[in-house]
Write a protein that holds these residues in place. Structure first.
Motif, mmCIF file in Angstrom:
data_model
loop_
_atom_site.group_PDB
_atom_site.id
_atom_site.type_symbol
_atom_site.label_atom_id
_atom_site.label_comp_id
_atom_site.label_asym_id
_atom_site.label_seq_id
_atom_site.Cartn_x
_atom_site.Cartn_y
_atom_site.Cartn_z
ATOM 1 N N LEU A 112 0.870 -1.184 0.000
ATOM 2 C CA LEU A 112 0.000 0.000 0.000
ATOM 3 C C LEU A 112 0.907 1.233 0.000
ATOM 4 O O LEU A 112 1.654 1.466 0.942
ATOM 5 N N ASP A 113 0.837 2.026 -1.071
ATOM 6 C CA ASP A 113 1.775 3.136 -1.260
ATOM 7 C C ASP A 113 1.179 4.457 -0.760
ATOM 8 O O ASP A 113 0.239 4.988 -1.362
ATOM 9 N N THR A 114 1.753 4.993 0.328
ATOM 10 C CA THR A 114 1.313 6.308 0.833
ATOM 11 C C THR A 114 2.386 7.365 0.613
ATOM 12 O O THR A 114 2.276 8.476 1.137
ATOM 13 N N ARG A 115 3.421 7.075 -0.178
ATOM 14 C CA ARG A 115 4.510 8.031 -0.384
ATOM 15 C C ARG A 115 4.070 9.341 -1.031
ATOM 16 O O ARG A 115 4.600 10.403 -0.678
ATOM 17 N N PRO A 116 3.118 9.352 -1.977
ATOM 18 C CA PRO A 116 2.712 10.633 -2.573
ATOM 19 C C PRO A 116 1.927 11.533 -1.616
ATOM 20 O O PRO A 116 1.726 12.707 -1.905
ATOM 21 N N PHE A 117 1.457 10.991 -0.496
ATOM 22 C CA PHE A 117 0.671 11.760 0.462
ATOM 23 C C PHE A 117 1.576 12.266 1.593
ATOM 24 O O PHE A 117 2.707 11.808 1.757
ATOM 25 N N ASP A 118 1.064 13.217 2.368
ATOM 26 C CA ASP A 118 1.779 13.629 3.573
ATOM 27 C C ASP A 118 0.780 13.859 4.695
ATOM 28 O O ASP A 118 -0.419 13.554 4.552
ATOM 29 N N GLU A 119 1.264 14.433 5.788
ATOM 30 C CA GLU A 119 0.408 14.567 6.971
ATOM 31 C C GLU A 119 -0.760 15.526 6.759
ATOM 32 O O GLU A 119 -1.710 15.541 7.534
#
Length: 580
Positions: A381-388
């Motif tokens: 599950l790729d969350t790298r393009p998102f941030d806090e």
């Protein structure tokens, strides 16, 4: 005070006196007197025009020109001051353009004070005259004042406007960097700096051309001064009422309002500039998002510089492994698909495009599996393009596994963060009709762009910015036919706070069950055997078939006897030397 008012002739060829120009001397603080008016006319001695005369009582004054023909510059205010040195009995009178009395003067005279007209002041050296009871007046040298023609002021080209992009208000530049997906950020629109001694500013706009395919204006901005003017210092926040914003067709028009223009024109002796920090939302990924604006000041247009940002799209993955917990903190599996230029398109077209010669030993994609074998699908599950700051109401992996071929126990599914820590409790796992769903299950409250309160994924509990790896063990059923292909793919799906859905598929994986036994092929028969097979009796043949096969045998034997006789005859002829 004597004045000589002249007009400068064209090209500075000379000057000429001018009459009926009014000057008024007003007493400064500490001087008790009425204003004194002087109007230019003919000098009674020389006969020249532009002469004016006035008596000022002892004190400090400011002399100002009140009227001036059109096309001529007014004379600057002149400050006249009188002071007395009581120790030396000397009186000084000065004229200056400076309001500050300590600044340099352009005219100065000193007079000696005398008790009587017969006794000379011993400190009179360097004075221009004496003051006595009989002669209680002093004077300056005649003040010659030239009014130069007003030159038409050409518009002063201001400094170029500039543009920047920041993650937070007044934050560091991220130009040529990343903007997180589904997050807020700021375009910083810096106006040009208007120079002093300019014409009135009648209009001032900034037209920001953003890319509406990826960005959305949030409908609000902050306004800051970039120079010192009026009561504001550089960096001070200005009233938002100074500028009006209109968002239309992928462009925001920021227009300076009358209240702001009044302030700008009140301080034409000052540099004036401002900065708009406009809040935007990046809702779609892109390798390149460009942005510029056009500034217009009094119908003069200037382009800003161009800023460029990018927002990577999530790249979820799926691997077909022989065991659990394979390289939870690394990326050794990534190059297993390096033989494919586009791992997503090529594997989904044909999963056998993944060759096995460069795979890790735990990678069993495209291999043969048997009933009872365990397949471990590892989902990334790729969350790298998102941030806090990314606002997602939903984030999940949906695995459309083959339910006819595989059995699943959801209790055995585990989720790990980038450190390899078990975070399964932060996600909800359900096996549904549409597939296996593994979704973020920690939320907090936030406002969307419409001002509505929504529940979004709590990034403090489930931080974004890295991969989450999900181990999904499955067992091959024993009811599969030989050569059955077990095909599997997954899809990462997310929804932002405004209800916009997006997704990205993983690679497609495949395994195959063992094939059916290959039937043994018979060796080919010679012609005689074929004939024998046709005519020899077989068990179960009918009487008619037996008679037919006996006749067949008689024919076969007769033909064989003839062929043997004929061959012997030919051989004998060759032996006797005869041609045939």
């Amino acid at each position: 005070i004597k004045l000589n008012k002249k007009f400068t002739l064209p090209n500075n060829e000379g000057s000429s006196g001018f009459n009926d120009i009014e000057f008024v001397a007003n007493p400064l603080e500490g001087t008790v007197a009425e204003p004194v008016t002087m109007v230019t006319g003919v000098d009674p001695i020389t006969g020249d025009d532009g002469y004016a005369f006035g008596n000022l009582v002892y004190g400090d004054w400011v002399l100002e020109e009140k009227s001036e023909p059109e096309g001529r510059k007014k004379i600057r205010p002149i400050y006249i001051r009188m002071t007395t040195d009581r120790e030396k009995d000397r009186l000084t009178i000065t004229a200056s353009y400076e309001e500050n009395p300590t600044k340099p003067v352009f005219s100065k005279r000193e007079y000696a004070l005398q008790d009587s007209s017969s006794e000379k002041n011993p400190n009179s050296q360097g004075t221009v005259g004496s003051i006595t009871n009989e002669k209680p007046t002093i004077s300056l040298s005649t003040i010659h004042l030239n009014n130069n023609p007003e030159k038409p002021e050409e518009p002063t080209t201001p400094t170029p406007p500039t543009k920047d992009v920041t993650k937070t208000d007044k934050g560091e530049s991220i130009n040529e960097g990343n903007v997180a997906l589904n997050s807020d950020f700021f375009y910083e629109l810096n106006s040009s700096i208007l120079k002093p001694n300019r014409q009135d500013t009648t209009n001032w706009t900034i037209h920001d051309d953003y890319d509406e395919n990826f960005d959305r204006y949030n409908g609000w901005f902050k306004l800051y001064a970039t120079t010192d003017f009026d009561t504001y210092k550089a960096g001070d926040e200005l009233p938002n009422e100074f500028v009006k914003a209109e968002d239309k067709d992928g462009k925001v028009l920021f227009t300076a309002q009358k209240a702001f223009l009044d302030v700008v024109n009140k301080h034409k002796d000052k540099e004036v500039g401002f900065s708009i920090h406009a809040s935007f939302y990046r809702f779609k990924a892109s390798d390149e998002v460009l942005n510029t604006f056009i500034e217009t000041v009094n119908d003069i247009k200037q382009d800003s510089n161009q800023v460029v940002t990018k927002t990577p799209k999530p790249e979820p993955h799926k691997y077909d492994l022989s065991k659990e917990k394979v390289d939870l903190t690394g990326d050794s599996l990534l190059d297993d698909d390096s033989e494919m230029k586009d791992r997503y398109a090529e594997s989904n077209k044909d999963p056998f495009n993944d060759k096995t010669d460069n795979n890790e030993k735990e990678n069993i994609n495209t291999t043969v599996v048997k009933a009872g074998d365990t397949l471990v699908y590892q989902l990334w599950l790729d969350t790298r393009p998102f941030d806090e700051t990314s606002k997602l109401t939903s984030l999940k992996m949906v695995d459309t596994y083959d339910k006819e071929a595989l059995t699943l126990d959801t209790k055995k599914i585990k989720v790990y963060n980038a450190k390899g820590e078990d975070v399964t409790n932060l996600l909800k796992i359900e096996d549904t009709d549409k597939g296996l769903v593994i979704a973020a299950n920690v939320f907090t409250k936030a406002k969307n762009s419409k001002g509505e309160e929504v529940s979004i994924v709590d990034t403090k509990k489930l931080p974004f910015g890295d991969y989450y790896k999900i181990d999904v063990p499955m067992t091959v059923k024993d009811s599969l036919k030989a050569g059955y292909e077990i095909i599997n793919t997954a899809d990462q799906q997310w929804t932002d706070s405004d209800g916009t859905d997006d997704h990205h598929i993983t690679e497609k994986r495949v395994n195959k069950t063992p094939g059916a036994p290959t039937p043994k092929k018979e060796e080919p028969k010679n012609p005689v055997e074929n004939v024998a097979a046709a005519v020899l009796p077989n068990t179960g043949d009918s009487p008619q078939m037996l008679i037919f096969k006996v006749i067949g045998w008689v024919v076969v034997l007769s033909v064989c006897g003839y062929l043997i006789y004929d061959r012997k005859k030919k051989n004998k002829t060759v032996d006797n030397g005869e041609l045939f």
